[in-house]
Design an enzyme around this catalytic site. Sequence first.
Site, mmCIF file in Angstrom:
data_model
loop_
_atom_site.group_PDB
_atom_site.id
_atom_site.type_symbol
_atom_site.label_atom_id
_atom_site.label_comp_id
_atom_site.label_asym_id
_atom_site.label_seq_id
_atom_site.Cartn_x
_atom_site.Cartn_y
_atom_site.Cartn_z
ATOM 1 N N ALA A 68 0.879 -1.253 -0.003
ATOM 2 C CA ALA A 68 -0.362 -0.055 0.056
ATOM 3 C C ALA A 68 0.445 1.092 -0.187
ATOM 4 O O ALA A 68 2.043 1.119 0.434
ATOM 5 C CB ALA A 68 -1.145 0.150 1.592
ATOM 6 N N ASP A 69 0.293 2.366 -0.193
ATOM 7 C CA ASP A 69 0.798 3.577 0.001
ATOM 8 C C ASP A 69 0.210 4.787 -0.489
ATOM 9 O O ASP A 69 -0.737 4.503 -0.497
ATOM 10 C CB ASP A 69 1.980 3.972 -1.444
ATOM 11 C CG ASP A 69 2.657 5.252 -1.105
ATOM 12 O OD1 ASP A 69 3.726 4.946 -0.419
ATOM 13 O OD2 ASP A 69 2.915 6.359 -2.975
#
Length: 192
Positions: A68-69
């Site tokens: 995730a970012d």
Amino acid sequence: MELLLASGSPRRAELLRQIGVPFRVLKAPDIDETPQPGEAPLAYVRRMAREKAAAGATGQSDQAVMGADTAVVLGEQILGKPRDDAHALAMLTALSGREHQVISAVCIHCAAGENVQQSLTRVHFRALDKATLQAYVATGEGRDKAGAYGIQGLGGALVATLNGSYSGVVGLPLEQTVTLLDWAGIPYWQRL
């Protein structure tokens, strides 16, 4: 199936625990997080989530790996994690009294392939004086966070309004995460 989380973020781990996902944390992937020339913020965040999941999946072919970012975007400028307190103060000063976007992307890489989802949240900061911003920076809360603030902590007092995913601003958009968990066949509270 157990999920492997390719992230060192304690906030992402807490959000997965919150919805009852069995998971194990992998070492945070060591990838270059520099935006490519001309890369749009949404494309950048999606690419980062994919690269983190793919890096975590190396040697884990029979497991589902999540990456995730999250990026804070002011205009078209991506505000990453601050280099130091002076940089944090400059970011927060730029955000004061203005609306910005928080884009979060989450990716699951598994035997079925790869799937990426994202959320976009509009956050409007209150107009804040320099003393308030300096006091917040001095808490150290925003040192490891995109945009130099944490909405789930003291930084919540900086926010006037939010339109979108609160959990996405924290770092893992739960609506999109659950969609991916369903796609990959990974259990969570509703499917235990």
